[in-house]
Design a protein around this motif. Structure first.
Motif, PDB file in Angstrom:
ATOM      1  N   ALA A 501     -12.052  79.037  11.814  1.00  0.00           N
ATOM      2  CA  ALA A 501     -12.072  78.304  13.084  1.00  0.00           C
ATOM      3  C   ALA A 501     -10.751  78.418  13.844  1.00  0.00           C
ATOM      4  O   ALA A 501     -10.768  78.612  15.069  1.00  0.00           O
ATOM      5  CB  ALA A 501     -12.435  76.847  12.829  1.00  0.00           C
ATOM      6  N   PRO A 502      -9.572  78.299  13.192  1.00  0.00           N
ATOM      7  CA  PRO A 502      -8.321  78.467  13.965  1.00  0.00           C
ATOM      8  C   PRO A 502      -8.205  79.825  14.634  1.00  0.00           C
ATOM      9  O   PRO A 502      -7.803  79.922  15.797  1.00  0.00           O
ATOM     10  CB  PRO A 502      -7.223  78.261  12.906  1.00  0.00           C
ATOM     11  N   ARG A 503      -8.589  80.877  13.917  1.00  0.00           N
ATOM     12  CA  ARG A 503      -8.535  82.210  14.503  1.00  0.00           C
ATOM     13  C   ARG A 503      -9.510  82.329  15.672  1.00  0.00           C
ATOM     14  O   ARG A 503      -9.185  82.899  16.717  1.00  0.00           O
ATOM     15  CB  ARG A 503      -8.854  83.253  13.428  1.00  0.00           C
ATOM     16  N   ALA A 504     -10.721  81.799  15.504  1.00  0.00           N
ATOM     17  CA  ALA A 504     -11.698  81.849  16.582  1.00  0.00           C
ATOM     18  C   ALA A 504     -11.222  81.061  17.795  1.00  0.00           C
ATOM     19  O   ALA A 504     -11.417  81.470  18.950  1.00  0.00           O
ATOM     20  CB  ALA A 504     -13.045  81.309  16.088  1.00  0.00           C
ATOM     21  N   ILE A 527      -6.072  72.560  19.102  1.00  0.00           N
ATOM     22  CA  ILE A 527      -5.154  73.600  18.639  1.00  0.00           C
ATOM     23  C   ILE A 527      -3.875  72.981  18.092  1.00  0.00           C
ATOM     24  O   ILE A 527      -3.262  73.494  17.143  1.00  0.00           O
ATOM     25  CB  ILE A 527      -4.855  74.600  19.778  1.00  0.00           C
ATOM     26  N   ALA A 528      -3.457  71.847  18.637  1.00  0.00           N
ATOM     27  CA  ALA A 528      -2.266  71.155  18.125  1.00  0.00           C
ATOM     28  C   ALA A 528      -2.510  70.615  16.725  1.00  0.00           C
ATOM     29  O   ALA A 528      -1.608  70.616  15.873  1.00  0.00           O
ATOM     30  CB  ALA A 528      -1.870  70.040  19.083  1.00  0.00           C
ATOM     31  N   SER A 529      -3.730  70.141  16.459  1.00  0.00           N
ATOM     32  CA  SER A 529      -4.029  69.642  15.113  1.00  0.00           C
ATOM     33  C   SER A 529      -4.028  70.761  14.089  1.00  0.00           C
ATOM     34  O   SER A 529      -3.527  70.602  12.968  1.00  0.00           O
ATOM     35  CB  SER A 529      -5.395  68.940  15.125  1.00  0.00           C
ATOM     36  N   TYR A 530      -4.571  71.920  14.474  1.00  0.00           N
ATOM     37  CA  TYR A 530      -4.517  73.070  13.564  1.00  0.00           C
ATOM     38  C   TYR A 530      -3.063  73.506  13.335  1.00  0.00           C
ATOM     39  O   TYR A 530      -2.689  73.903  12.220  1.00  0.00           O
ATOM     40  CB  TYR A 530      -5.326  74.226  14.124  1.00  0.00           C
ATOM     41  N   GLU A 531      -2.249  73.429  14.382  1.00  0.00           N
ATOM     42  CA  GLU A 531      -0.838  73.799  14.244  1.00  0.00           C
ATOM     43  C   GLU A 531      -0.120  72.860  13.289  1.00  0.00           C
ATOM     44  O   GLU A 531       0.734  73.286  12.500  1.00  0.00           O
ATOM     45  CB  GLU A 531      -0.174  73.787  15.618  1.00  0.00           C
ATOM     46  N   LEU A 532      -0.476  71.595  13.316  1.00  0.00           N
ATOM     47  CA  LEU A 532       0.138  70.628  12.404  1.00  0.00           C
ATOM     48  C   LEU A 532      -0.228  70.927  10.958  1.00  0.00           C
ATOM     49  O   LEU A 532       0.605  70.814  10.058  1.00  0.00           O
ATOM     50  CB  LEU A 532      -0.311  69.215  12.785  1.00  0.00           C
ATOM     51  N   GLU A 533      -1.459  71.360  10.726  1.00  0.00           N
ATOM     52  CA  GLU A 533      -1.899  71.691   9.371  1.00  0.00           C
ATOM     53  C   GLU A 533      -1.249  72.976   8.863  1.00  0.00           C
ATOM     54  O   GLU A 533      -0.946  73.097   7.676  1.00  0.00           O
ATOM     55  CB  GLU A 533      -3.421  71.841   9.336  1.00  0.00           C
ATOM     56  N   SER A 534      -1.047  73.941   9.751  1.00  0.00           N
ATOM     57  CA  SER A 534      -0.534  75.258   9.346  1.00  0.00           C
ATOM     58  C   SER A 534       0.870  75.509   9.872  1.00  0.00           C
ATOM     59  O   SER A 534       1.243  76.653  10.124  1.00  0.00           O
ATOM     60  CB  SER A 534      -1.476  76.354   9.848  1.00  0.00           C
ATOM     61  N   ASP A 536       3.822  75.625   8.650  1.00  0.00           N
ATOM     62  CA  ASP A 536       4.657  76.542   7.884  1.00  0.00           C
ATOM     63  C   ASP A 536       3.860  77.693   7.282  1.00  0.00           C
ATOM     64  O   ASP A 536       4.375  78.438   6.450  1.00  0.00           O
ATOM     65  CB  ASP A 536       5.384  75.783   6.765  1.00  0.00           C
ATOM     66  N   GLY A 537       2.612  77.845   7.688  1.00  0.00           N
ATOM     67  CA  GLY A 537       1.776  78.900   7.143  1.00  0.00           C
ATOM     68  C   GLY A 537       1.804  80.162   7.976  1.00  0.00           C
ATOM     69  O   GLY A 537       2.606  80.319   8.908  1.00  0.00           O
ATOM     70  N   GLU A 538       0.887  81.086   7.643  1.00  0.00           N
ATOM     71  CA  GLU A 538       0.853  82.369   8.330  1.00  0.00           C
ATOM     72  C   GLU A 538       0.453  82.229   9.793  1.00  0.00           C
ATOM     73  O   GLU A 538       0.915  82.986  10.648  1.00  0.00           O
ATOM     74  CB  GLU A 538      -0.133  83.302   7.608  1.00  0.00           C
ATOM     75  N   ALA A 541       2.991  80.261  13.752  1.00  0.00           N
ATOM     76  CA  ALA A 541       3.615  80.805  14.967  1.00  0.00           C
ATOM     77  C   ALA A 541       2.561  81.152  16.013  1.00  0.00           C
ATOM     78  O   ALA A 541       2.743  80.894  17.212  1.00  0.00           O
ATOM     79  CB  ALA A 541       4.452  82.035  14.625  1.00  0.00           C
ATOM     80  N   GLU A 542       1.446  81.742  15.598  1.00  0.00           N
ATOM     81  CA  GLU A 542       0.398  82.095  16.555  1.00  0.00           C
ATOM     82  C   GLU A 542      -0.240  80.855  17.164  1.00  0.00           C
ATOM     83  O   GLU A 542      -0.586  80.838  18.356  1.00  0.00           O
ATOM     84  CB  GLU A 542      -0.670  82.942  15.862  1.00  0.00           C
ATOM     85  N   LEU A 543      -0.403  79.812  16.360  1.00  0.00           N
ATOM     86  CA  LEU A 543      -0.981  78.577  16.893  1.00  0.00           C
ATOM     87  C   LEU A 543      -0.063  77.916  17.908  1.00  0.00           C
ATOM     88  O   LEU A 543      -0.522  77.372  18.918  1.00  0.00           O
ATOM     89  CB  LEU A 543      -1.282  77.614  15.736  1.00  0.00           C
ATOM     90  N   ARG A 544       1.246  77.946  17.677  1.00  0.00           N
ATOM     91  CA  ARG A 544       2.187  77.364  18.642  1.00  0.00           C
ATOM     92  C   ARG A 544       2.166  78.144  19.961  1.00  0.00           C
ATOM     93  O   ARG A 544       2.237  77.561  21.045  1.00  0.00           O
ATOM     94  CB  ARG A 544       3.588  77.332  18.039  1.00  0.00           C
ATOM     95  N   LEU A 545       2.077  79.449  19.857  1.00  0.00           N
ATOM     96  CA  LEU A 545       1.977  80.262  21.075  1.00  0.00           C
ATOM     97  C   LEU A 545       0.702  79.951  21.849  1.00  0.00           C
ATOM     98  O   LEU A 545       0.709  79.804  23.073  1.00  0.00           O
ATOM     99  CB  LEU A 545       2.016  81.745  20.684  1.00  0.00           C
ATOM    100  N   THR A 546      -0.408  79.835  21.131  1.00  0.00           N
ATOM    101  CA  THR A 546      -1.680  79.543  21.784  1.00  0.00           C
ATOM    102  C   THR A 546      -1.691  78.134  22.380  1.00  0.00           C
ATOM    103  O   THR A 546      -2.337  77.890  23.409  1.00  0.00           O
ATOM    104  CB  THR A 546      -2.828  79.710  20.775  1.00  0.00           C
ATOM    105  N   GLU A 547      -0.985  77.193  21.753  1.00  0.00           N
ATOM    106  CA  GLU A 547      -0.922  75.834  22.291  1.00  0.00           C
ATOM    107  C   GLU A 547      -0.254  75.820  23.670  1.00  0.00           C
ATOM    108  O   GLU A 547      -0.708  75.129  24.587  1.00  0.00           O
ATOM    109  CB  GLU A 547      -0.158  74.930  21.317  1.00  0.00           C
ATOM    110  N   VAL A 548       0.835  76.571  23.830  1.00  0.00           N
ATOM    111  CA  VAL A 548       1.499  76.662  25.134  1.00  0.00           C
ATOM    112  C   VAL A 548       0.531  77.219  26.173  1.00  0.00           C
ATOM    113  O   VAL A 548       0.434  76.713  27.304  1.00  0.00           O
ATOM    114  CB  VAL A 548       2.758  77.539  25.027  1.00  0.00           C
TER     115      VAL A 548
END
Length: 782
Positions: A501-504, A527-534, A536-538, A541-548
């Motif tokens: 789901a995060p990738r999608a 997307i912010a909730s997924y970023e909080l879960e991941s 420090d994961g792989e 960084a991509e989730l933070r970029l997508t959040e912006v």
């Protein structure tokens, strides 16, 4: 052996195979690489001219015993590879047309030494003929006139005039054969084997024998040097081969025909196996493993045939008996049972369980590295760069499939048919597990046919709930340009809340940005909730970029810039540059003037060239429209290192005019043509007071009224068309005024006074009409 690999190292993976009478090493050399192989006793050295090259020999002893080859050593990147032999062996080497270096380690005779350079093999000597290697010193010539005749026959057949020799032609067979010339593109060997019956008698040999002994020796030595050079090149390319056959406990060089035909009479000089470049490229080389049907560097299909490692019986019925046979007496591991159990686990897709079983085996057990790699790939893990399937996507058979899975992408040289056929042979549970990934990789490569074929293979399985199928179908829809279907598939994957789901969700937001579509207001929070879960994961960084990007799409620019600062602190300047492009693009396109200027003015002053480059032109256009010429110029200056661009120069000239710098504007417009450039140039000239030149450029652009105004200011009334526009009429009135203000001549005083009064009244009326007819020009009010 452990080798420290630098960041820019170029890894050369060595693979091995065991054959009857010899062991084989195969490694892929980089393109246009020079190499050399030398041997001294039981030590061989392989050198290549790549300072960043690192040899990976970790897999060599998985397939061969430590008999002929014992160890490898490389001191660092670019250093030679030292090969320690376990026998008095002979090294033979050649390069295939696809760039693979093949090194054969063959059994040798005790006490016999070999030495090779640049892949050149030892030529050996005829039994009982100690002087056969052209050892033609004066003493040797005196001892053996027969040997001198033989050397002279090999050295030259041309007549010698003035002690000069022509290039020798070597007779390699008594019967007439066609002339075969090796083409340059295939091999650097520049030699021609001429087998002409008329030249077989070598009638000019006696001319060489008529020379004195010193001249004969010098001539033969020069010919020997040239001949050995050509033989060395041919051996390096695998075109010449030395075959040693045991006859009465002695090694005698014999001839091996290129096609394996050895039943014809042999010439005493036929101690070399000669193969043309055409034979080599068509696979007709005189190799001892001609029956092999796979490339030398490819893993065998039988070692990867997962679909053959199980059957339709229930899982428990197949695993149970194997588990009971795992331990023998005294709790010893049964190697065969352990391998069978691991393969059965792999058949059912249990990679972690297979790895646990394989970990119980002793180090170096047969094929464990390949099985472990399969287990990792089935569990969705990643392999190191030097994995067992590296560089094998172009192979035939199942290894192409697993190499693609390991690489995570379909390479340009991949055997797509082999990949698709392997997927079709998989059992249903593995087909639905691995099929979506194969389809996605084909879609990303742009191969619509293979991507659709993989999806059809999954559909035929009859399984309704297929993991990752939404992502595969979304990737295929993206390939075909069906963005609506792609968005629907991604939304469905997000709604199912699977591990994908995060990738999608990231793909959905990226699609919305590319298509400039509206985004649901709740997606930034998701997307912010997924970023909080991941965090420090792989995916962090991509989730933070997508959040912006998501915040900017929903118009929350203040929150988006706060998220940008958080991204910069955690992921660094490179991530900031990547996030800045979509954020500033959306700010320029969608924000109101106040919000735009709030961030754009700061960006124009503080942005780095890398940050400014993708968005500078669009932001400059809006800043110029809003009248902020100085900030627009500051933004354009950051693109000084970018290639010259006409649009950018026009905006730079416009900014200069906005700052009342007409001379700089004219400099920026030098060499530019077109309507916009002419209008800007006319405005710059006008501000310089060059009204006449400004009028000329305006006339070119059919701005007749503005051009007439320029001509009128410059008092060039002749250039104005009568009655043409508003300033055409002004020009006519001005001309009339010039006539009216002239004093009358040859009149009496009373008549002269009356004429002056009438002229004054007429002039005043004309000026009043002129002022009523001419609109007030804001730029000329000063």
């Amino acid at each position: 052996m452990m080798v420290a690999i630098p960041a820019q190292a170029e890894t050369i993976v060595a693979r091995s195979g065991e054959h009857d009478g010899f062991s084989r090493l195969v490694m892929r050399l980089p393109d246009k690489t020079n190499w050399s192989l030398t041997q001294s006793g039981t030590t061989a050295t392989l050198k290549i001219d790549r300072p960043e090259a690192v040899f990976d020999t970790a897999q060599v002893f998985n397939f061969i015993p430590r008999t002929r080859l014992q160890s490898f050593q490389q001191n660092g990147a670019g250093a030679p590879l030292r090969i320690q032999l376990g026998c008095e062996c002979e090294l033979k080497s050649y390069v295939q047309k696809d760039g693979y270096l093949v090194i054969d380690v063959r059994d040798g005779k005790p006490g016999q030494t070999y030495s090779s350079s640049s892949g050149v093999l030892p030529l050996g000597s005829l039994a009982g003929a100690s002087g056969y290697r052209f050892d033609l010193t004066p003493g040797r010539i005196e001892q053996s006139r027969t040997e001198l005749n033989l050397a002279a026959a090999l050295a030259s057949r041309a007549a010698i005039v003035g002690h000069s020799l022509r290039e020798p032609q070597v007779q390699v067979a008594p019967e007439p054969q066609p002339v075969v010339t090796l083409p340059d593109p295939v091999t650097p060997l520049q030699t021609q084997v001429a087998l002409d019956q008329e030249e077989a008698t070598l009638p000019d040999v006696n001319l060489l024998l008529d020379l004195d002994e010193t001249a004969r020796a010098a001539a033969v030595n020069a010919s020997e040097h040239r001949l050995l050079q050509q033989i060395g090149r041919a051996t390096n390319q695998g075109l010449l081969d030395l075959v040693m056959t045991e006859v009465s406990d002695e090694q005698v060089p014999t001839m091996v025909a290129p096609l394996g035909i050895q039943d014809r009479p042999l010439n005493p000089l036929d101690h070399l196996s000669v193969t043309t470049a055409v034979d080599r490229d068509m696979g007709l080389m005189p190799l001892h493993d001609q029956g092999a049907d796979e490339k030398l560097h490819c893993t065998r299909t039988k070692d990867l045939a997962v679909y053959n490692w199980g059957n339709e019986l229930p899982f428990a019925d197949q695993i149970g008996p194997l588990r009971s046979e795992l331990f023998k007496e005294f709790d010893e591991i049964d190697l065969g049972a352990a391998i069978s159990l691991a393969k059965t686990y792999l058949y059912f897709g249990f990679g972690a369980e297979a790895r646990i079983v394989l970990a119980m085996l002793p180090p170096g057990a047969a094929n464990t590295e390949v099985l472990t790699a399969l287990a990792v790939l089935q569990d969705g893990g990643s392999l190191p760069i030097t994995h067992p399937f590296a560089g094998q996507q172009g192979c035939d058979g199942d290894v192409a499939f697993w190499a693609a899975i390991a690489d995570g992408a379909i390479k340009s040289n991949a055997n797509a048919e082999a990949i698709q056929q392997t997927l079709a042979r998989m059992p249903v549970h593995l087909r639905v597990h691995l099929g979506p990934k194969i389809s996605t990789m084909f879609s990303e490569k742009g191969d619509e046919h293979m991507a659709a074929s993989a999806l059809r293979s999954i559909d035929r399985s009859g399984v309704e709930e297929v993991p990752d199928i939404n992502l595969a179908q979304a990737a295929f829809a993206d390939l075909t340009g069906d963005t609506e279907t792609m968005a629907d598939e991604l939304k469905e994957e997000v709604a199912e809340r699977t591990e994908n789901a995060p990738r999608a969700l990231m793909d959905l937001i990226t699609l919305s940005f590319e298509e400039r579509k509206a985004l649901s207001p709740d997606l930034p929070d998701l997307i912010a909730s997924y970023e909080l879960e991941s965090r420090d994961g792989e995916l962090g960084a991509e989730l933070r970029l997508t959040e912006v990007m998501a915040l900017a799409l929903t118009g929350q620019f203040q929150t988006a810039f706060e998220a940008l600062e958080n991204l910069s602190e955690q992921d660094g300047p490179i991530a900031r540059v990547t996030a800045m492009e979509p954020l500033m693009t959306l700010l320029t396109e969608r924000a109101d003037d106040v919000t735009f200027l709030k961030y754009a003015l700061i960006f124009a002053e503080q942005a780095t060239p890398k940050e400014a480059t993708p968005v500078a032109e669009m932001m400059t256009r809006r800043l110029l429209d809003l009248g902020f010429s100085e900030q627009a110029q500051s933004l354009l200056v950051k693109l000084a290192l970018e290639p010259a661009d006409e649009t950018r120069r026009l905006m730079m000239a416009e900014a200069a005019l906005g700052m009342d710098l007409p001379h700089r504007a004219l400099v920026e417009l030098m060499g530019l043509d077109g309507a916009e450039a002419n209008k800007l140039r006319a405005e710059a000239l006008w501000r310089n007071g060059e009204f006449d030149r400004a009028g000329e450029y305006l006339m070119v652009e059919q701005e007749t009224d503005a051009a007439a105004r320029g001509f009128w200011h410059s008092e060039n009334l002749d250039a104005i068309e009568p009655g043409e526009g508003q300033f055409g009429q002004v020009a006519e009135v001005t001309a009339q005024l010039d006539v009216q203000v002239q004093e009358p001549d040859e009149m009496t005083p009373l008549a002269h006074a009356r004429a002056l009064v009438e002229s004054s009244v007429g002039t005043r009326d004309s000026i009043e009409a002129l002022l009523r007819g001419v609109a007030r020009d804001p730029e000329s009010s000063n």
